[in-house]
Design a protein around this motif. Sequence first.
Motif, short mmCIF file in Angstrom:
data_model
loop_
_atom_site.label_atom_id
_atom_site.label_comp_id
_atom_site.label_asym_id
_atom_site.label_seq_id
_atom_site.Cartn_x
_atom_site.Cartn_y
_atom_site.Cartn_z
N ALA A 179 62.24 44.58 20.59
CA ALA A 179 62.22 44.29 19.16
C ALA A 179 61.81 42.85 18.90
O ALA A 179 61.00 42.56 18.00
CB ALA A 179 63.59 44.56 18.56
N ALA A 180 62.33 41.92 19.72
CA ALA A 180 61.96 40.51 19.56
C ALA A 180 60.49 40.29 19.87
O ALA A 180 59.79 39.54 19.19
CB ALA A 180 62.83 39.63 20.45
N ALA A 181 59.98 40.97 20.91
CA ALA A 181 58.56 40.86 21.24
C ALA A 181 57.69 41.35 20.10
O ALA A 181 56.65 40.76 19.78
CB ALA A 181 58.27 41.66 22.52
N SER A 182 58.11 42.44 19.46
CA SER A 182 57.35 42.97 18.33
C SER A 182 57.26 41.96 17.19
O SER A 182 56.20 41.79 16.57
CB SER A 182 58.01 44.26 17.84
OG SER A 182 57.32 44.78 16.73
N ILE A 183 58.37 41.26 16.92
CA ILE A 183 58.37 40.24 15.87
C ILE A 183 57.39 39.12 16.19
O ILE A 183 56.61 38.68 15.34
CB ILE A 183 59.80 39.68 15.68
CG1 ILE A 183 60.70 40.76 15.05
CG2 ILE A 183 59.79 38.43 14.81
CD1 ILE A 183 62.16 40.40 15.03
N HIS A 184 57.40 38.66 17.46
CA HIS A 184 56.49 37.57 17.84
C HIS A 184 55.03 38.01 17.75
O HIS A 184 54.15 37.23 17.37
CB HIS A 184 56.82 37.07 19.24
CG HIS A 184 58.03 36.20 19.29
ND1 HIS A 184 58.03 34.91 18.80
CD2 HIS A 184 59.29 36.42 19.73
CE1 HIS A 184 59.23 34.38 18.95
NE2 HIS A 184 60.02 35.28 19.51
N GLU B 17 53.81 40.21 15.63
CA GLU B 17 53.47 40.22 14.21
C GLU B 17 53.20 38.81 13.70
O GLU B 17 52.26 38.59 12.93
CB GLU B 17 54.60 40.87 13.42
CG GLU B 17 54.73 42.37 13.63
CD GLU B 17 55.94 42.94 12.93
OE1 GLU B 17 56.60 42.19 12.18
OE2 GLU B 17 56.23 44.14 13.12
N ARG B 18 54.03 37.86 14.13
CA ARG B 18 53.85 36.48 13.68
C ARG B 18 52.54 35.90 14.22
O ARG B 18 51.84 35.16 13.52
CB ARG B 18 55.04 35.63 14.10
CG ARG B 18 56.30 35.96 13.30
CD ARG B 18 57.51 35.22 13.80
NE ARG B 18 58.69 35.57 13.00
CZ ARG B 18 59.94 35.30 13.36
NH1 ARG B 18 60.18 34.68 14.50
NH2 ARG B 18 60.94 35.65 12.58
N ALA B 19 52.20 36.23 15.49
CA ALA B 19 50.95 35.74 16.06
C ALA B 19 49.76 36.27 15.28
O ALA B 19 48.82 35.53 14.95
CB ALA B 19 50.86 36.16 17.53
N ALA B 20 49.81 37.58 14.94
CA ALA B 20 48.70 38.17 14.20
C ALA B 20 48.60 37.59 12.80
O ALA B 20 47.49 37.42 12.26
CB ALA B 20 48.88 39.68 14.13
N THR B 21 49.74 37.25 12.20
CA THR B 21 49.75 36.65 10.85
C THR B 21 49.17 35.25 10.87
O THR B 21 48.45 34.84 9.95
CB THR B 21 51.18 36.62 10.29
OG1 THR B 21 51.69 37.95 10.24
CG2 THR B 21 51.22 36.01 8.90
N LEU B 22 49.47 34.50 11.93
CA LEU B 22 49.05 33.10 12.00
C LEU B 22 47.56 32.94 12.23
O LEU B 22 46.94 32.00 11.71
CB LEU B 22 49.82 32.38 13.11
CG LEU B 22 51.28 32.04 12.80
CD1 LEU B 22 52.00 31.61 14.06
CD2 LEU B 22 51.36 30.95 11.75
N SER B 23 46.95 33.85 13.03
CA SER B 23 45.54 33.65 13.35
C SER B 23 44.88 34.96 13.75
O SER B 23 45.44 35.72 14.54
CB SER B 23 45.40 32.64 14.50
OG SER B 23 44.05 32.57 14.92
N PRO B 24 43.64 35.21 13.27
CA PRO B 24 42.90 36.39 13.72
C PRO B 24 42.52 36.32 15.19
O PRO B 24 42.22 37.34 15.82
CB PRO B 24 41.65 36.38 12.82
CG PRO B 24 41.52 34.97 12.34
CD PRO B 24 42.92 34.45 12.25
N GLN B 25 42.56 35.08 15.76
CA GLN B 25 42.24 34.93 17.18
C GLN B 25 43.26 35.61 18.08
O GLN B 25 43.01 35.83 19.26
CB GLN B 25 42.16 33.44 17.54
CG GLN B 25 41.08 32.68 16.79
CD GLN B 25 41.13 31.20 17.11
OE1 GLN B 25 41.24 30.81 18.28
NE2 GLN B 25 41.07 30.37 16.09
N ALA B 26 44.42 35.93 17.51
CA ALA B 26 45.46 36.59 18.31
C ALA B 26 45.18 38.07 18.51
O ALA B 26 45.85 38.73 19.30
CB ALA B 26 46.82 36.41 17.63
#
Length: 535
Positions: A500-505, A507-516
Motif C-alpha cells: 500500500a505504501a509503495a502504491s502511494i509513492h 502515485e506521487r512520483a507520477a503526479t510530480l513528473s511525467p518522466q516517472a
Amino acid sequence: MIVLGSALVVGLSALGITLALRAQVQAQSAQRFGQEAERLESLIFKAHSLPLHDIRPLRQMVEMRLGHLEQDLARQGRWSQAAGRLALGRGYLALGRPETARPHLEAAWRLAPEPDAAHALGLALARIYQDEVEGLHGPLRERRKAEVGQELRDPALELLKRARNLPLESAAYVEGMIALVEDRPNEAQRRAREAQAQLPWFHEAWILEAEALRVEASLALGRGDHAAAQAALDAGGAVLVQALEIARSAPSVRLAEVQRRMLQFQLRTDQGRASLEDHAAVLAAVDQALKTDPEHPKILGFASAAHRRWGARQMERGEDPQASLDAAIHRARQGLQQAPRDNALLNNFGTALRYRATWAMRQGRDPRPDLAQAQHALQQALERPRFRDFLLNNLGCCYELQAEWEEAHGSDPTAAARKAVDCFEQASAIRPWVGHRSSQGMTLATLARWERRQGRDPQPTLALALNPASFQAHLAKASVLLDRADHLKAQQRPMEPDLAAASIHLERAATLSPQAGAEAARLRARLQRMRSGQG
C-alpha cells in the motif's frame, strides 16, 4: 362570457385583498420587531457607556430576549419572517457576534432584499472578513484575502454600497467600512472622522478609525517599514483613548486595544526587541478587557495567544516557559467553553500544548499526553475550512514530535511519521511554503534513523528528506518497499502495508513528473503481480 368576467373580477379582488393583507402584516411585523431590536440596541449602548464593569448580566438578558423573540417568530407566518430575522441579526450584531448574526441576516435579505437588511448583513460580513485577516501581514495577508474574498469581502462591499443612502447611521461610517474592506486605510480614517463629527456618541466610528490604523500598521509591517507601522499603532492608541471616554465598558473597544498591543508585540518581535514589558502591556489590556466580559471568547483567545507567544520567546532564550504555556492553555480552555468550534481558539490551544510538549521533551519527559490533546483539538478544527493550512502544519508538527520521541525511545515511529508527512504535503498543496517542506524533511530524517537501526537501507527516505518533491526519490522508496514486501512474503509475514505504501509513492512520483511514467509503470506491474500471487 359574463360568468368568466365575474370570476376574473372575484379572482382579482381576492388577490388584491391578499396583497393588502400581506402588506399590513409585513408593516406590523417590521414595526414590532424593529422596535424590539431598537430597544435591545439601546440597552446595550447604555451599558457600554457606563463606567468599567462586567456586562454579562446585560448580555445574558439580551440573549434571553433574543431567544424569546426567536420562539415568537417560529409561531408567526411567513410574512413576518423577514422582519423577525432582521431583528435577531441586529441584536446579535449589537452584542458583537457577527457570525451568530449572519444566518439570521442572510435569511432576512433573502426574504426581503431591502436596504436595512443590506446594511446589517454588509456590516456582519465586513466584520467577519476583518477577523479573518486580523494579525496577518505581507504575503500571508494577501493570500488570506484572496481565499475569503469571494465569500465575505465581495458580498460585504456589494451590500454596503446598496445601503449607502440608508439614514440609520452616518453615511460616512458606511463609506468608511467600504474603504476598510477594500484596504484603503487612509480613506477609512477620513470617513471615520467625518462620522465622529456627525455622531459624537457613536463609539463604532472611533473603532473604525482604530481598525483602519491597525490595517495601515499591518500593511507597513508587511513592507518591512517598521517606523510607519509604529506611527500607525501610536495613532491608533490615541484614538482608542477617545473611544473609551464614550464607551468605557464596550468589549469591542477594549478588544481593539488588545489587538493593537498584540500587533505592537509582533512588531517588537520582528525587530528582535520584544521584552517582558511589551508582554506585560498586552496582558494589562487583556485584563481590562476581561473586566467587561470574563467569558468573551475572542478576548480569551488573544489572552491565550499572548501567553503562548511569550512562552515561545522564552524557549528561544533557553528560559523555562512552563508558566506561560500553562496560562496559554488555561485561557484557551476558558474560551473553548464558550465557543467550542472556534478554529482560532483550537489552533491556539493545540499550539500551546505542542510547545509544552516540546519543552517536556527537552527536559526528558514524555510529551505524548500533551501531543494527544493537541492532535485531538487540531483534528476537530480541521472539520471546518478556516486556517486549514496552519492547522495541518500544526498537526504535522505534533506527529513529527511524536515520531522523534518514539524513535529516540526504541518504539516504531513509522505511523506517526507517515501522518506527519501527509499533513505537511496537504498543507503544501494549499500554500507552498519552505516551512512545510523543512518540517517534512526533519520527519523523514527521523524515520531514516529508525530504518537504519532496524538494518534497513535508509537512503530512499533520506533522499525524500533532502528533496521531498523529487519523483526519483518516490520511485526509489517504492522499489525498496516492494523488495521488503518480497522478503516478508518469503517469511510468510504480512506484506500488504508495504504494498500500500509503495502504491502511494508511485502515485506521487507520477503526479510530480511525467518522466516517472515508464519506471512507475514497471513497478506498478510488479506490485500487481505480487498482489495476485504471481510475483
